[in-house]
Design a protein around this motif. Structure first.
Motif, PDB file in Angstrom:
ATOM      1  N   ALA A  55     -23.966   0.219  36.785  1.00  0.00           N
ATOM      2  CA  ALA A  55     -24.382   1.421  36.067  1.00  0.00           C
ATOM      3  C   ALA A  55     -25.373   1.114  34.944  1.00  0.00           C
ATOM      4  O   ALA A  55     -26.510   1.624  34.958  1.00  0.00           O
ATOM      5  N   PRO A  56     -25.028   0.289  33.958  1.00  0.00           N
ATOM      6  CA  PRO A  56     -26.018   0.009  32.902  1.00  0.00           C
ATOM      7  C   PRO A  56     -27.204  -0.807  33.398  1.00  0.00           C
ATOM      8  O   PRO A  56     -28.341  -0.589  32.952  1.00  0.00           O
ATOM      9  N   LEU A  57     -26.948  -1.734  34.330  1.00  0.00           N
ATOM     10  CA  LEU A  57     -28.027  -2.592  34.827  1.00  0.00           C
ATOM     11  C   LEU A  57     -29.104  -1.761  35.522  1.00  0.00           C
ATOM     12  O   LEU A  57     -30.301  -1.901  35.237  1.00  0.00           O
ATOM     13  N   LEU A  58     -28.694  -0.895  36.430  1.00  0.00           N
ATOM     14  CA  LEU A  58     -29.651  -0.077  37.174  1.00  0.00           C
ATOM     15  C   LEU A  58     -30.239   1.024  36.303  1.00  0.00           C
ATOM     16  O   LEU A  58     -31.369   1.458  36.517  1.00  0.00           O
ATOM     17  N   TRP A 109     -24.949   7.537  40.245  1.00  0.00           N
ATOM     18  CA  TRP A 109     -24.198   8.292  39.236  1.00  0.00           C
ATOM     19  C   TRP A 109     -24.954   8.348  37.916  1.00  0.00           C
ATOM     20  O   TRP A 109     -25.071   9.414  37.300  1.00  0.00           O
ATOM     21  N   ALA A 110     -25.445   7.198  37.447  1.00  0.00           N
ATOM     22  CA  ALA A 110     -26.116   7.143  36.151  1.00  0.00           C
ATOM     23  C   ALA A 110     -27.370   8.008  36.132  1.00  0.00           C
ATOM     24  O   ALA A 110     -27.578   8.814  35.223  1.00  0.00           O
ATOM     25  N   VAL A 111     -28.204   7.851  37.153  1.00  0.00           N
ATOM     26  CA  VAL A 111     -29.449   8.620  37.209  1.00  0.00           C
ATOM     27  C   VAL A 111     -29.151  10.091  37.488  1.00  0.00           C
ATOM     28  O   VAL A 111     -29.717  10.993  36.866  1.00  0.00           O
ATOM     29  N   GLY A 112     -28.234  10.339  38.433  1.00  0.00           N
ATOM     30  CA  GLY A 112     -27.900  11.719  38.769  1.00  0.00           C
ATOM     31  C   GLY A 112     -27.308  12.481  37.598  1.00  0.00           C
ATOM     32  O   GLY A 112     -27.637  13.655  37.370  1.00  0.00           O
ATOM     33  N   GLY A 326     -25.121   8.265  30.631  1.00  0.00           N
ATOM     34  CA  GLY A 326     -24.558   8.451  31.966  1.00  0.00           C
ATOM     35  C   GLY A 326     -24.070   7.140  32.552  1.00  0.00           C
ATOM     36  O   GLY A 326     -22.993   7.074  33.152  1.00  0.00           O
ATOM     37  N   ALA A 327     -24.839   6.082  32.358  1.00  0.00           N
ATOM     38  CA  ALA A 327     -24.445   4.777  32.876  1.00  0.00           C
ATOM     39  C   ALA A 327     -23.190   4.264  32.180  1.00  0.00           C
ATOM     40  O   ALA A 327     -22.306   3.678  32.812  1.00  0.00           O
ATOM     41  N   ALA A 332     -17.473   3.043  32.094  1.00  0.00           N
ATOM     42  CA  ALA A 332     -16.169   3.200  31.446  1.00  0.00           C
ATOM     43  C   ALA A 332     -15.107   3.661  32.439  1.00  0.00           C
ATOM     44  O   ALA A 332     -13.986   3.131  32.464  1.00  0.00           O
ATOM     45  N   PHE A 333     -15.446   4.658  33.255  1.00  0.00           N
ATOM     46  CA  PHE A 333     -14.498   5.113  34.268  1.00  0.00           C
ATOM     47  C   PHE A 333     -14.107   3.964  35.191  1.00  0.00           C
ATOM     48  O   PHE A 333     -12.933   3.809  35.566  1.00  0.00           O
ATOM     49  N   ASN A 334     -15.072   3.149  35.528  1.00  0.00           N
ATOM     50  CA  ASN A 334     -14.792   2.094  36.494  1.00  0.00           C
ATOM     51  C   ASN A 334     -14.208   0.841  35.865  1.00  0.00           C
ATOM     52  O   ASN A 334     -13.623   0.011  36.573  1.00  0.00           O
ATOM     53  N   LEU A 335     -14.329   0.700  34.546  1.00  0.00           N
ATOM     54  CA  LEU A 335     -13.503  -0.297  33.869  1.00  0.00           C
ATOM     55  C   LEU A 335     -12.034   0.047  34.082  1.00  0.00           C
ATOM     56  O   LEU A 335     -11.206  -0.820  34.352  1.00  0.00           O
ATOM     57  N   GLY A 336     -11.748   1.341  33.971  1.00  0.00           N
ATOM     58  CA  GLY A 336     -10.387   1.796  34.243  1.00  0.00           C
ATOM     59  C   GLY A 336     -10.004   1.615  35.696  1.00  0.00           C
ATOM     60  O   GLY A 336      -8.882   1.193  36.011  1.00  0.00           O
TER      61      GLY A 336
END
Length: 402
Positions: A55-58, A109-112, A326-327, A332-336
């Motif tokens: 997410a943050p990388l892209l 997800w991040a871009v969208g 967004g990223a 964060a959601f996926n850390l969970g």
């Protein structure tokens, strides 16, 4: 609400089906690949790890690229990842395909999310995110149970082929129906976007999101064996119960998306509290099949009731960096989603049983609840810092109140 937001929500259906369908496929995957159920559960964590990193990388890598072109490329890579998973000859190849798919999913997800937020006013952010999250809800209502059904009758690989087909349909929708989004007049500046990580409210939002999501998915990731081994249900019931979780998710998303625009903190407090109560009840009463079924539905409601508020909160506290906001939410959601299944697998390996995953999840959501209280206590009207001047552009929006 712009049509493009709904198209993004439909695309998320394919992404969400792939992300969550393994909760109903762990036993056949474990048998076919010659691994234990906790090891198969790591495939869920693999996807989540890819989301956290991707997410943050892209988001940074695509900061200056055309939005529509980026979305097309990412959904294409995601679809190819599903094909690779369907053809995987070994556990290691399947694991790698999940990570690649997750990287593409994270970028989408991040871009969208940034595109969706950019197309609506501030007081409709939660509703816009609810539309996208609604794609996840529908994935849980239709996609995840369908994947479990296919896995039961045609083998787990058929579920991956089905998601690959859904990805191709999503690609057509993105190509034909999402307009070209113009880049900002002022080129995005990475240093300014990265500046959001100096705000303690951003870190609180990350921790709350990770713990709230992780608590629910600590139990949900092992819901299939919990239903069969603890509640005593036949494996044929698993798709139905997963569908009930998805129905609950759709109900929760619909209500939460509407209420959160007026009472953001109220939704967060209520939703996380409800998840804690339902997880504790599942741990105590999950051996009764009707109770386990009902609680599966209620967990879907509480988890997705909270999700639009968690998304909107991040965009509110990181307003100067919408792409990274967004990223960061996705990560964060996926850390969970990484920590939850890992913790669930750990308590299972420790011999505590499948019910213990619900206790562990309740501990995570209780920690999230405490952090929501801290964030509310520290909350102040948003400020914008430009050079040496501090501006207060607007009063605290209604959505930031309880």
């Amino acid at each position: 609400m712009p049509l493009a937001v709904y198209i993004l929500g439909l695309s998320v259906f394919a992404l969400g089906t792939s992300e969550f369908m393994l909760s109903g496929l762990l036993p056949p995957i474990a048998d076919d690949m010659g691994v234990s159920i906790p090891q198969a559960g790591l495939l869920i964590s693999a996807f989540a790890i890819g989301m956290v990193i991707g997410a943050p990388l892209l988001a940074v890598a695509t900061l200056r690229l055309p939005r529509k072109t980026t979305l097309i490329a990412l959904i294409s890579v995601f679809g190819l990842g599903q094909v690779a998973g369907a053809l995987a000859p070994t556990y290691e190849v399947l694991f790698a395909s999940r990570v690649v798919s997750a990287l593409a999913c994270a970028g989408f997800w991040a871009v969208g999310a940034a595109v969706a937020i950019a197309m609506v006013p501030r007081n409709q952010r939660a509703r816009a995110m609810a539309v996208m999250i609604g794609g996840l809800s529908i994935a849980n209502v239709l996609g995840v149970p369908a994947g479990a059904f296919l896995g039961e009758h045609l083998g787990w690989r058929s579920a991956f082929w089905a998601v690959g087909l859904a990805s191709a349909i999503a690609l057509v929708g993105v190509v034909t129906l999402i307009p070209r989004i113009p880049l900002p007049t002022e080129a995005p500046r990475l240093r300014r976007e990265l500046g959001i990580y100096g705000d303690r409210q951003v870190w609180l939002a990350i921790a709350i999101t990770a713990l709230a999501a992780g608590g629910v998915f600590c139990a949900f990731s092992y819901l299939s064996p919990l239903l069969t081994d603890v509640a005593g249900l036949d494996s044929g019931w698993v798709p139905t119960v997963l569908a009930l979780f998805g129905v609950g998710a759709l109900v929760g998303t619909t209500i939460g998306g509407r209420v959160a625009d007026a009472h953001l903190f109220g939704v967060m407090l209520t939703g996380v509290t409800a998840s804690t109560v339902f997880l504790a009840a599942l741990a105590l009463l999950g051996s009764a099949a009707p109770v386990a079924i009902a609680l599966s539905f209620l967990l879907g409601v509480s988890a997705f009731f909270t999700a639009p508020a968690l998304n909107a909160r991040m965009f509110n506290v990181a307003g100067l960096a919408p792409t990274l906001a967004g990223a960061t939410t996705t990560a964060a959601f996926n850390l969970g989603n990484t920590g939850g299944p890992w913790l669930g697998g750990t308590v299972i390996d420790a011999g505590l049983g499948f019910s213990a995953t619900a206790w562990a999840g309740a501990a995570m959501t209780l920690a999230a609840l405490a952090l929501v209280g801290i964030a509310l206590r520290l909350h102040t009207p948003s400020r914008v810092v430009t050079g040496s001047t501090t501006l207060t552009p607007t009063p605290t929006p209604a959505s930031e109140r309880v």
